[in-house]
Design an enzyme around this catalytic site. Sequence first.
Site, PDB file in Angstrom:
ATOM      1  N   LYS A  24       0.824  -1.212   0.000  1.00  0.00           N
ATOM      2  CA  LYS A  24       0.000   0.000   0.000  1.00  0.00           C
ATOM      3  C   LYS A  24       0.866   1.274   0.000  1.00  0.00           C
ATOM      4  O   LYS A  24       2.077   1.218   0.234  1.00  0.00           O
ATOM      5  CB  LYS A  24      -0.943  -0.042   1.208  1.00  0.00           C
ATOM      6  CG  LYS A  24      -1.964  -1.199   1.138  1.00  0.00           C
ATOM      7  CD  LYS A  24      -2.953  -1.121   2.307  1.00  0.00           C
ATOM      8  CE  LYS A  24      -4.011  -2.215   2.235  1.00  0.00           C
ATOM      9  NZ  LYS A  24      -5.001  -2.105   3.339  1.00  0.00           N
ATOM     10  N   TYR A  57     -12.469  -2.284  -3.723  1.00  0.00           N
ATOM     11  CA  TYR A  57     -13.015  -2.371  -2.363  1.00  0.00           C
ATOM     12  C   TYR A  57     -14.537  -2.223  -2.353  1.00  0.00           C
ATOM     13  O   TYR A  57     -15.107  -1.743  -1.350  1.00  0.00           O
ATOM     14  CB  TYR A  57     -12.384  -1.307  -1.479  1.00  0.00           C
ATOM     15  CG  TYR A  57     -10.998  -1.670  -0.958  1.00  0.00           C
ATOM     16  CD1 TYR A  57     -10.812  -2.747  -0.098  1.00  0.00           C
ATOM     17  CD2 TYR A  57      -9.880  -0.915  -1.305  1.00  0.00           C
ATOM     18  CE1 TYR A  57      -9.559  -3.076   0.403  1.00  0.00           C
ATOM     19  CE2 TYR A  57      -8.620  -1.233  -0.804  1.00  0.00           C
ATOM     20  CZ  TYR A  57      -8.463  -2.313   0.048  1.00  0.00           C
ATOM     21  OH  TYR A  57      -7.224  -2.636   0.548  1.00  0.00           O
ATOM     22  N   PHE A  99     -15.459   3.926   7.215  1.00  0.00           N
ATOM     23  CA  PHE A  99     -14.055   4.174   6.874  1.00  0.00           C
ATOM     24  C   PHE A  99     -13.804   4.235   5.368  1.00  0.00           C
ATOM     25  O   PHE A  99     -12.658   4.407   4.936  1.00  0.00           O
ATOM     26  CB  PHE A  99     -13.151   3.106   7.512  1.00  0.00           C
ATOM     27  CG  PHE A  99     -13.463   1.689   7.081  1.00  0.00           C
ATOM     28  CD1 PHE A  99     -12.947   1.159   5.918  1.00  0.00           C
ATOM     29  CD2 PHE A  99     -14.283   0.879   7.874  1.00  0.00           C
ATOM     30  CE1 PHE A  99     -13.224  -0.153   5.527  1.00  0.00           C
ATOM     31  CE2 PHE A  99     -14.571  -0.428   7.492  1.00  0.00           C
ATOM     32  CZ  PHE A  99     -14.039  -0.942   6.315  1.00  0.00           C
ATOM     33  N   ARG A 132      -1.911 -14.274   4.387  1.00  0.00           N
ATOM     34  CA  ARG A 132      -2.652 -13.636   5.493  1.00  0.00           C
ATOM     35  C   ARG A 132      -1.866 -13.770   6.811  1.00  0.00           C
ATOM     36  O   ARG A 132      -1.828 -12.852   7.615  1.00  0.00           O
ATOM     37  CB  ARG A 132      -4.044 -14.257   5.641  1.00  0.00           C
ATOM     38  CG  ARG A 132      -4.970 -14.067   4.446  1.00  0.00           C
ATOM     39  CD  ARG A 132      -5.488 -12.658   4.284  1.00  0.00           C
ATOM     40  NE  ARG A 132      -6.269 -12.185   5.400  1.00  0.00           N
ATOM     41  CZ  ARG A 132      -6.971 -11.042   5.379  1.00  0.00           C
ATOM     42  NH1 ARG A 132      -6.993 -10.271   4.287  1.00  0.00           N
ATOM     43  NH2 ARG A 132      -7.642 -10.644   6.426  1.00  0.00           N
ATOM     44  N   ASN A 151      -2.116   0.246   6.865  1.00  0.00           N
ATOM     45  CA  ASN A 151      -1.589  -1.024   7.373  1.00  0.00           C
ATOM     46  C   ASN A 151      -0.704  -1.779   6.392  1.00  0.00           C
ATOM     47  O   ASN A 151      -0.593  -3.004   6.451  1.00  0.00           O
ATOM     48  CB  ASN A 151      -2.736  -1.897   7.896  1.00  0.00           C
ATOM     49  CG  ASN A 151      -3.780  -2.190   6.841  1.00  0.00           C
ATOM     50  OD1 ASN A 151      -3.626  -1.790   5.684  1.00  0.00           O
ATOM     51  ND2 ASN A 151      -4.832  -2.895   7.225  1.00  0.00           N
ATOM     52  N   HIS A 153      -2.095  -5.466   1.554  1.00  0.00           N
ATOM     53  CA  HIS A 153      -3.376  -6.139   1.343  1.00  0.00           C
ATOM     54  C   HIS A 153      -3.090  -7.568   0.909  1.00  0.00           C
ATOM     55  O   HIS A 153      -2.126  -7.811   0.187  1.00  0.00           O
ATOM     56  CB  HIS A 153      -4.185  -5.445   0.230  1.00  0.00           C
ATOM     57  CG  HIS A 153      -5.328  -6.289  -0.256  1.00  0.00           C
ATOM     58  ND1 HIS A 153      -6.549  -6.295   0.376  1.00  0.00           N
ATOM     59  CD2 HIS A 153      -5.412  -7.215  -1.265  1.00  0.00           C
ATOM     60  CE1 HIS A 153      -7.343  -7.164  -0.241  1.00  0.00           C
ATOM     61  NE2 HIS A 153      -6.671  -7.724  -1.236  1.00  0.00           N
ATOM     62  N   GLU A 173      -9.657 -10.710  -7.496  1.00  0.00           N
ATOM     63  CA  GLU A 173      -8.670  -9.635  -7.344  1.00  0.00           C
ATOM     64  C   GLU A 173      -7.522  -9.783  -8.343  1.00  0.00           C
ATOM     65  O   GLU A 173      -7.011  -8.778  -8.852  1.00  0.00           O
ATOM     66  CB  GLU A 173      -8.150  -9.628  -5.907  1.00  0.00           C
ATOM     67  CG  GLU A 173      -9.238  -9.216  -4.912  1.00  0.00           C
ATOM     68  CD  GLU A 173      -8.804  -9.282  -3.463  1.00  0.00           C
ATOM     69  OE1 GLU A 173      -7.630  -9.628  -3.180  1.00  0.00           O
ATOM     70  OE2 GLU A 173      -9.644  -8.972  -2.590  1.00  0.00           O
TER      71      GLU A 173
END
Length: 142
Positions: free
Chosen positions: A11, A51, A59, A87, A114, A117, A128
């Site tokens: 990100k 998203y 958010f 993950r 964070n 992704h 994705e």
Amino acid sequence: MALEQTLSIIKPDAVGENHIGEIVAHFEQAGLSIVAMKMIRLSREQAEGFYAEHIGRPFFEGLMNFMTSGPVVVQVLSGENAIQRNRELMGATDPAKAEPGTLRARFGSIVSANAVHGSDSPVSAAREIAYFFDQDAVLLRN
Ligand code: ADP
């Protein structure tokens, strides 16, 4: 265990802080191979489509602003159990709750910034990967 592919995004926070190399090395050292990769700047439209499941959440606007704030590195990772493995390598969504040593603990700061992704299921991974890459771009090493 199955050989899987999963989508990873480094990100804008982690890209801006020069952590691309460390994050890629972390994946490779954990046994995941990068089979497709590109650096892009997401448009608002691209970020919204990616998203879409979060549209309407409190958010969401912050997430859009963050994800379009600078370049991202989009990658397809391949390996045994790659979806769950990635993950685990990422850690919890909130960096404050992520296990020490995970990518979000190391490179994330808060839940809205964070660092990485990763697809959360085989269905998400397929969607994705197709969202960012042509089919022939990700078959080379499988
Ligand atoms: P993950 O990225 O771990 O799969 P989600 O799919 O639930 O998590 O959320 C997508 C992204 O939206 C998160 O990575 C995070 O950056 C952001 N996000 C999720 N929940 C919040 C929240 N409560 N406040 C701010 N940002 C959030």
